[in-house]
Design a protein around this motif. Structure first.
Motif, short mmCIF file in Angstrom:
data_model
loop_
_atom_site.label_atom_id
_atom_site.label_comp_id
_atom_site.label_asym_id
_atom_site.label_seq_id
_atom_site.Cartn_x
_atom_site.Cartn_y
_atom_site.Cartn_z
N CYS A 19 0.81 -1.22 0.00
CA CYS A 19 0.00 0.00 0.00
C CYS A 19 0.84 1.27 0.00
O CYS A 19 0.60 2.18 -0.77
CB CYS A 19 -0.91 -0.03 1.22
SG CYS A 19 -1.92 1.40 1.42
N ASN A 20 1.88 1.30 0.85
CA ASN A 20 2.67 2.52 0.95
C ASN A 20 3.37 2.87 -0.34
O ASN A 20 3.37 4.01 -0.76
CB ASN A 20 3.67 2.41 2.10
CG ASN A 20 3.03 2.88 3.39
OD1 ASN A 20 2.07 3.64 3.37
ND2 ASN A 20 3.54 2.40 4.51
N TYR A 26 2.44 1.99 -3.21
CA TYR A 26 1.37 2.31 -4.16
C TYR A 26 0.91 3.75 -4.00
O TYR A 26 0.54 4.41 -4.96
CB TYR A 26 0.22 1.33 -3.91
CG TYR A 26 -0.99 1.50 -4.80
CD1 TYR A 26 -0.95 1.08 -6.14
CD2 TYR A 26 -2.17 2.04 -4.31
CE1 TYR A 26 -2.05 1.23 -6.95
CE2 TYR A 26 -3.28 2.19 -5.12
CZ TYR A 26 -3.22 1.79 -6.44
OH TYR A 26 -4.31 1.92 -7.25
N LEU A 27 0.95 4.24 -2.76
CA LEU A 27 0.42 5.57 -2.50
C LEU A 27 1.47 6.68 -2.45
O LEU A 27 1.12 7.85 -2.46
CB LEU A 27 -0.35 5.56 -1.18
CG LEU A 27 -1.61 4.70 -1.17
CD1 LEU A 27 -2.17 4.60 0.23
CD2 LEU A 27 -2.67 5.24 -2.12
N ASP A 28 2.75 6.30 -2.42
CA ASP A 28 3.78 7.33 -2.37
C ASP A 28 4.05 7.92 -3.75
O ASP A 28 5.11 7.74 -4.33
CB ASP A 28 5.07 6.78 -1.77
CG ASP A 28 4.96 6.66 -0.25
OD1 ASP A 28 4.12 7.38 0.32
OD2 ASP A 28 5.69 5.85 0.33
#
Lengths: 1059, 538
Positions: B30-31, B33-35
């Motif tokens: 997730c991280n 993917y979102l950074d």
């Protein structure tokens, strides 16, 4: 009901295959057809009442069943009325099944996955608009087709033109600066709002409106605004149908501002006659000259060849005739088909619209392919795709044209200047007015071409490994490709034209500007659903995850000083072109769950929870959680005694509470052609490199931009609760529903303007709180239902009150929009938004204080609140009459309890065409209801001190004191519109057979009108109060401006043929 | 039946395990993917030397706004025929909206502040630091002279002070003088190093990295602070370094050229757009200013013909008195009356005067202004020097700038050198006004006459160049003299609502943005455009 029926179906299959176990006496066969059109109905359940013996009809609607000697057959199918037939001694039992509207309404789509639940399970308010209701008025735009039809739903056409824009708001505005528009879900996939206004309305099977945040909570961010769930048509198995229809509509200016018709061009700046009447002037654009007298007077200066234009000095309604009658042509085609394993739906549409501005044109095409396919017993595949290109060829100068028209005295018949190429008085050189261009020339020369291509699609795979468990994977995609080209030819005036009279004519350089924008929205859903019934309890559990990605790519460039006239290409410019590009990407991840527990099919409790992670926020703030809970209780089913009497046929009590989050960082609002909900890269201050002509050759230069952002920005959180009831009486002859809601939104993300002395001008931070409450009521009564005649009347009522509680410690008000001297403002403690501006200084009784010598009023020194910009009350009133093949429907909409600022007012008063300016005959007058201040807090009524110059053009009416006082142009916004009226007739089948043989199955002719009449409050003689300077995306409603052409009415006729 | 059930449960479990694993895997990545929130469109930090040329160019743009404000209030221009709607511009009943664009100077100052913050304490960037600091002082003086008290100590601090307090104008003057000392010290410190600080030749689009000239500019700004403040401010350091004052015009020029957005801003405003369309035609010279050229008060055919359209033809240059609106008021020709080519208008031809051409540098500080400041300071014995010599050098510098073409050269005409031509005109100017103490300093008998001569000549030297400085000097000294209500006697508007004796306003109001966004600090309630004075004003 649908899900239960599907389960039954499976059950019936199971038992049917093992039917050998049962005693068989004889075989009954038959054919099941539709009562409406006689078509075969496949897939209908046929069950012997009280037993488990049953079968399903085949693709031709035929069935065959072994039954005992006596009994009753029950025929049932989703959406059709269940019918029971005594077999008696017959061997062939044919039946016709009627559609069951009520049962259809029980099927509703909700939740993030497109998971189906019956409306009876829902604890929050919802409304259904069927295809027939939606398309009755033959609006080209889906949003227009929804206007006035649903309680709680406010749709404003914020502008006019060939494809007007619409703002869609549920339950009023919550976010002060963020997105307040309802979420649009198309075939279970979230799509940008622009998709809705560019889709084919005839593709829509049904629309479900979820007014509250609760039911929509699972959709994630933006669900706080409620949702519109759109489901497109699917093919029906065993039934092939082809439809053709053609619709022609005329669009006509319906309302023009009220003007004075007594005085023409000139003014007292040129001097006055002995009787104090002002001089005529042949150039002046202000209508402050003498009264019309019919004499022949010159218009404009002499031309270079010495000729002079003369014109009778009388009122001519030429300005109204400037606007064309627009024509809309809409052709539709659709085909649907299917068999046991798959269905198929194909549709096409082509629309051409010519507008009221000369030369404006809009065309739109739509192609849709929807289908389903069963793979084995456990896998279902479905897909929905649509391709929708459109193009605009419009004038980019319409606002200026309208302004200039308002500025032209009515002794000028503008239609005489139509031929600007050949008429020497109409060419830019010869046109009488040195300050304004001939509007016909502007319309022809300043052009804009926009093209949009929308591609939307989704693919869904549903796997049912075991009974009660569904695993769903879905990929949705929406892309929009937008290009815009704006251009104009250069014009070089003759030296004579440039230096005649006011010498205000100056050469027009040729321009070409290009803009393109590609946006895409990708949404991936993975969902698991499990459904189980244990004794009286039904439990439904859903878990899912969603990934969303927004991509936008923008490119724009422009050149000026085109070298080769008429060649519109970026390589034909001179000098440094302007250009820019941008790429934006944001992502969101969500995980969600939902549990519904049903008891005895009359009590339902639902809980949902969702957590989102949003890339646009800082790491530590990017995760946010929001739950919801709701309950539904079907009283009429729970208490048997209620069911027994004939009065109450359905009573449900419902309620729910929810919390939803929305990330609002500003985003791309206002960037043409992009999906408006982005907000990537907002957390850090940026530098710009292209200001002040930089770079100069190899010399680069950067400047610090003017926005700062509080880095710990969090999402806006909306808490909402609602309670309501649905009550149907006398066998559904009366249907009604009532909902009350309250909501609170805090953590408002606001870009507040700050003092430039900080070095910056905008500060984005979390402050502010708003509160909303309202009442939504729907009521329909069918007083007459005799034989083929049915009359239904009713409507919806909405009361909305939205208030700004706080904004920030720094500010108690925030300007959202301005138009002239009027502002749409979010102000703490006031309804949201309010209109602010200058008023006259008044005594405590509200009378205007005037100067004791001049008789002139003076304006307040600061802006004051002048009105509330949101309608408090809205009523939609409709009626439907059907008799055999005839169908008549009518819809009125009323909005009341609000004010609007009319931006054309000051312009009309400046120009002297304004109706107000002639109310004292242009003579000296005493300001009405005025007082003179005679001491501290003492005021004496003014009966003698008159304003000396009651003319304009140096006098009262065109002076700032009149025009800059905002309150002069704030009027009631109340209106009643005849939104839609339609009459359709299905030709009798006997007639069709006579002429169309077996090929044509049905012919419908219809006539319809939209917005035929507009009744406004008496003081509003300007324009449609729905118009808004803020456009469809802005929250600063309540103001309109001169850029908006007059409102129009549409009327036309349609021919539909079914094959 | 039993078996079937277990199987089902088993299946259920397996499915949920798969789901849990799936979700866990998704969450894990997730991280990453979102950074993705790093700006790919605009830089979020930039080297300070890249900001400097942009900031200077922006100063030139703002100076164009200041000049417009000065020419309209300060008597250099009046409304033209064929236009209406001048409203407060001619009635002087100012609202906070009038001239509010001057307040945008803060936006420009923020760029200088960024450079100062980035280079502070960095010995390799001493020159850039000092130059930015000098420009910051220059900008703040513009603001104080237009508004009196303004935010200073808490200004330009972003999030730290969202509503900056207003500092006393006299205190700001003192602080600016100290700040200029600091900048001069920084340059001198840099010059004393064996390994010199980074040269600013490229980003410095004023002096091309000549730090001695920056010191002189700093001294001249300081002199302007001293002269203008007079006895109203007790300066912490009342001395000026011995490095001297500006002897040449400080012009900002990033490489202006006849191109979209790249023209000299004043040329772009008044003369022609780069495509040849005419600039602003709503203003023409005032009748008042023309009296200093057309022999009414002074005969100056030299500067007159070099800066005004059809000056040589009697009545060729159209003029008006501010606020007089009627038919028959001269209309502006394309390119304005400040574009001096005669009779046949040749667009884009570079010429003399105040507009010169699209590629001319923008004057930030004229040598003429420097000399007139020195002349007054000498007169007041604030510095040593001969007031008359400095006065005459000032006139010569003004003639010289007026005859300068956009490429920096001075038109020679029929003379074999430019110098000869300037010298000839300078002598002739004194000669044809031989009885006029406004031209011939030795004829000025009293201190007041001498002061009047200095300020009047400065007012003329600043005509349409830095008009706001002329307006400031009028408000400080009352010169040039105005009297009565005729177009020749005064530059006050015919429709003035001013309650003052001279019928002029005393100042503009704080902008609406301050009233709205800094309301607790802005002294707007006590600010009146007829009674409220800048601290140095008469």
């Amino acid at each position: 009901m649908k899900r239960i029926l599907l389960l039954c179906l499976t059950a019936v299959f199971t038992f049917a295959t093992s039917s050998e176990l049962w005693a068989q006496d004889r075989t009954v066969t038959g054919r099941i057809t539709s009562a409406e059109d006689g078509s075969a109905l496949p897939g209908v359940n046929v069950v012997l009442k009280g037993t488990l013996i049953g079968t399903v009809s085949d693709s031709e609607g035929k069935y065959s069943l072994s039954v005992p000697s006596t009994g009753t057959l029950v025929f049932s199918f989703i959406g059709l009325k269940s019918t029971e037939v005594e077999i008696g001694a017959r061997a062939v039992v044919d039946v016709k099944l009627e559609s069951d509207v009520k049962q259809l309404q029980e099927v509703i789509i909700t939740g993030a996955g497109g998971l189906q639940a019956r409306s009876r399970e829902l604890g929050s308010s919802n409304a259904i608009v069927t295809s027939e209701t939606l398309t009755a008025g033959k609006a080209v735009n889906v949003a227009a087709g929804l206007q006035g039809k649903v309680a709680g739903l406010q749709i404003n056409s914020t502008s006019s033109g060939v494809n007007p824009e619409y703002r869609i708001i549920l339950r009023g505005q919550r976010s002060i600066t963020g997105n307040n528009q309802a979420l649009i879900v198309l075939d279970n996939v979230i799509v940008p709002n622009s998709v809705l206004s560019n889709m084919n309305m005839n593709d829509i099977e049904s629309m479900v409106i979820l007014q509250g945040a609760g039911a929509a909570a699972l959709y994630g961010s933006q669900a706080s605004n409620g949702a519109l769930i759109v489901t497109t048509k699917k093919g029906k198995s065993g039934k092939t149908e082809v439809n053709f229809s053609h619709n022609i509509q005329l669009q006509q200016v319906a309302f023009l501002p009220k003007i004075q018709t007594k005085f023409g061009s000139g003014g007292s700046a040129y001097g006055t006659n002995p009787d104090t009447s002002p001089y005529f002037n042949y150039l002046e654009n202000q209508s402050y000259g003498p009264a019309f007298d019919g004499t022949l007077r010159p218009l404009g200066p002499k031309l270079e060849d010495g000729t002079q234009l003369y014109n009778p000095y009388t009122y001519k309604p030429g300005h109204a005739d400037f606007w064309n009658v627009g024509v809309t042509n809409q052709t539709d085609f659709s085909m649907s088909s299917g068999d046991e394993k798959s269905t198929f739906f194909l549709s096409g549409q082509y629309v051409t619209v010519t507008g009221t501005t000369p030369g404006d044109k809009y065309t739109r095409g739509n192609i849709r392919v929807n289908g389903t396919r069963k793979l084995g017993n456990k896998v279902n595949v479905s897909y929905n795709t649509s391709y929708a290109p459109n193009s605009y060829n419009i004038s980019s100068a319409t606002p200026q044209i309208y302004t200039n028209l308002l500025n032209m005295p009515s002794n000028v018949d503008i239609t005489a200047f139509k031929d600007w190429k050949n008429n020497k008085f109409a060419t830019p050189d010869g046109f009488y007015n040195p300050w304004y261009l001939n509007p016909y020339f502007s319309a022809a020369n300043f052009r804009e071409r926009d093209k949009n291509t929308f591609l939307t699609g989704n693919l869904e795979l549903k796997f049912t490994p075991i009974k009660g468990l569904d695993l769903i994977a879905r990929q949705g995609l929406t892309t929009r490709l937008y290009t815009q080209k704006a251009f104009n030819e250069s014009y070089k005036y003759t030296t004579y034209a440039k230096n005649t009279d006011q010498s205000s004519k100056t050469d027009i350089p040729g321009n070409d500007a290009e803009w393109s924008n590609t946006s895409s929205l990708l949404i991936t859903d993975l969902i698991a659903q499990y459904d189980k019934t244990i004794n009286h309890f039904n439990i439904n559990v859903v878990g899912g995850t969603q990934m969303r990605e927004n991509n936008t790519r923008i490119f724009g460039a422009g050149v000026s000083g085109l070298v080769v006239n008429g060649l519109y290409n970026l390589n034909n410019g001179t000098g440094n072109p302007t250009y820019g590009e941008g790429t934006l990407k944001s992502r969101l991840m969500g995980v969600y769950g939902k549990v519904t527990v049903g008891f005895k099919d009359y009590l339902f409790l639902t809980g949902t929870a969702r957590n989102d992670w949003d890339s646009r926020l800082a790491k530590e703030n990017r995760s946010f959680f929001y739950p919801s809970a709701e309950a539904s209780f079907i009283v009429s089913d729970a208490i048997p005694s209620l069911k027994e009497n004939n009065l109450i046929s359905y009573l449900k009590i419902r309620g729910g509470a929810s919390k939803t989050g929305q990330v609002n960082l500003g985003g791309l609002l206002g960037v043409p052609g992009s999906f408006s909900d982005d907000g990537a890269y907002y957390l850090k201050s940026t530098f710009s490199s292209q200001l002040n002509g930089f770079p100069y050759g190899s010399l680069a230069g950067y400047s610090l931009d003017n926005s700062i952002v509080n880095k710990s920005i969090k999402p806006e959180i909306t808490h909402q609760f609602e309670v309501g009831a649905d009550l149907n009486l006398w066998n559904d002859r009366i249907t009604s529903s009532v909902t009350y809601y309250q909501s609170r939104t805090d953590n408002q993300t606001i870009s507040t303007s700050i003092s430039n002395s900080t070095g910056f001008s905008k500060y984005l931070t979390n402050v502010g709180e708003t509160e909303g409450k309202g009442l939504e009521v729907q009521l329909h009564i069918t007083p007459v239902k005799i034989g083929d005649l049915s009359i239904t009347v009713g409507g919806n009522y909405t009361y909305t009150s939205n208030t700004v509680k706080t904004i920030s410690a720094l500010l108690d008000q925030l300007n959202l929009q301005s138009s002239g001297n009027a502002y749409s403002v979010a102000m703490a403690g006031q309804s949201f938004p309010v209109i602010m501006g200058l008023d006259y200084q008044r005594d405590p009784k509200g009378r205007v204080i005037v100067d004791g010598t001049t008789g002139l009023p003076s304006a307040t020194t600061s802006n004051v609140i002048l009105g509330n910009a949101t309608p408090k009350t809205r009523i939609g009133a409709d009626a439907l009459v059907t008799y055999k093949g005839l169908r008549f429907s009518i819809l009125f909409e009323y909005r009341g309890g609000y004010q609007v600022f009319n931006g054309i007012g000051p312009e009309m008063d400046w120009s002297g065409t304004g109706y107000r300016t002639a109310q004292y005959d242009r003579k000296s007058f005493i300001f009405p209801n005025s007082v003179i201040k005679t001491g501290e807090n003492t005021y004496v009524e003014n009966k003698s001190v008159a304003i000396a110059n009651g003319n304009g053009n140096n006098g009262f009416w065109s002076d700032g004191i009149n025009r800059n006082t905002t309150s002069n142009y704030v009027t009631s916004g109340n209106f009643v519109k005849l939104r839609e009226i339609s009459l359709s007739y299905n030709l009798p089948s006997s007639l069709i057979t006579k002429f169309g043989g077996n090929v044509i199955k049905g012919v419908t002719i219809s006539a319809q009108g939209r917005n035929l009449f507009l009744w406004m409050a008496k003081d509003n003689y300007y324009t449609d109060p729905e118009y808004s300077t803020a456009g469809p995306n802005g929250n600063g409603s309540g103001l309109n401006d001169i850029g908006m052409t007059p409102p129009t009415r549409n009327y036309g006729a349609t021919l539909s043929i079914k094959l | 039946m039993f078996l079937y059930r277990t199987l089902k449960i088993y299946k259920m479990k397996r499915v949920s395990i798969i789901m849990i694993l799936l979700v866990a895997a998704v969450m894990y990545s997730c991280n990453d993917y979102l950074d993705i929130n790093e700006n790919v469109n605009k830089p979020t930090s930039v080297a300070p030397e890249l900001v400097f040329p942009q900031a200077l160019t922006s100063t030139a743009d703002n100076l164009d706004n200041f000049n417009t404000y000065g020419m309209q209030i300060g008597g250099y221009a009046a409304n033209a025929g064929g236009y209406g709607g001048f409203n407060e511009t001619v009635s002087y009943a100012y609202t906070p909206n009038n001239y509010s664009n001057l307040w945008l100077e803060y936006d420009n100052l923020e760029d200088y502040q960024y450079i100062i913050d980035q280079t502070k304490g960095d010995s390799t960037n001493l020159y850039l630091y000092a130059a930015a600091k000098i420009m910051k002082c220059y900008g703040f003086q513009l603001l104080v002279d237009a508004y009196n008290n303004v935010p200073y100590s808490q200004a330009l601090s972003g999030e730290k002070y969202l509503t900056p307090v207003y500092d006393d104008a006299t205190k700001i003057y003192d602080s600016l003088a100290l700040s200029l000392d600091d900048a001069i010290a920084a340059i001198k410190k840099g010059q004393s190093f064996d390994i010199k600080p980074t040269s600013i030749t490229t980003p410095d689009i004023v002096f091309k990295g000549d730090m001695t000239k920056w010191i002189k500019l700093a001294n001249t700004i300081k002199l302007r602070l001293f002269v203008r403040a007079g006895s109203k401010v007790t300066f912490t350091n009342p001395t000026i370094s011995t490095d001297g004052f500006l002897t040449e015009d400080a012009l900002i020029n990033p490489g202006y050229t006849k191109d979209n957005n790249r023209q000299n801003p004043k040329w772009d405003t008044w003369a022609f757009g780069y495509t040849g369309s005419a600039g602003n035609k709503a203003w023409i010279p005032s009748t008042f200013i023309m009296t200093y050229y057309d022999t009414t008060k002074i005969a100056d055919p030299f500067r007159g013909s070099a800066m005004y359209y059809q000056f040589a033809i009697k009545g060729g240059t159209g003029t008006n008195q501010l606020g007089y609106e009627a038919t028959g008021i001269p209309k502006s020709p394309d390119g304005s009356f400040w574009y001096p080519t005669d009779v046949t208008r040749k667009e884009f031809t570079d010429t003399t005067g105040v507009l010169k051409g699209p590629s001319a540098g923008y004057p930030m500080f004229l040598a003429a202004e420097s000399y007139f400041l020195q002349s007054e300071a000498a007169l007041r014995t604030m510095i040593s020097g001969d007031a008359e010599t400095l006065f005459n050098t000032g006139i010569k510098a003004s003639i010289s700038y007026t005859y300068q073409l956009s490429d920096g050269t001075i038109e020679k005409d029929t003379f074999d050198t430019s110098d000869k031509r300037i010298a000839f005109m300078d002598t002739a100017y004194h000669k044809i006004n031989s009885t006029n103490y406004l031209v011939n300093f030795n004829l000025a008998g009293s201190f007041e006459e001498q002061l009047e001569a200095i300020i009047t000549q400065k007012y003329l030297a600043l005509n349409m160049i830095n008009s706001h400085e002329g307006w400031n000097e009028y408000r400080r000294t009352g010169y040039p003299k105005v009297s009565g209500s005729t177009a020749e006697g005064t530059f006050a508007s015919k429709v003035s609502l001013s309650t003052r004796v001279d019928k002029l306003p005393s100042r503009i109001l704080y902008p609406t943005s301050e009233v709205q966004y800094n309301s607790s600090n802005v002294p707007s309630a006590t600010t009146n455009s007829f009674t409220s004075l800048i601290f140095w004003a008469k």
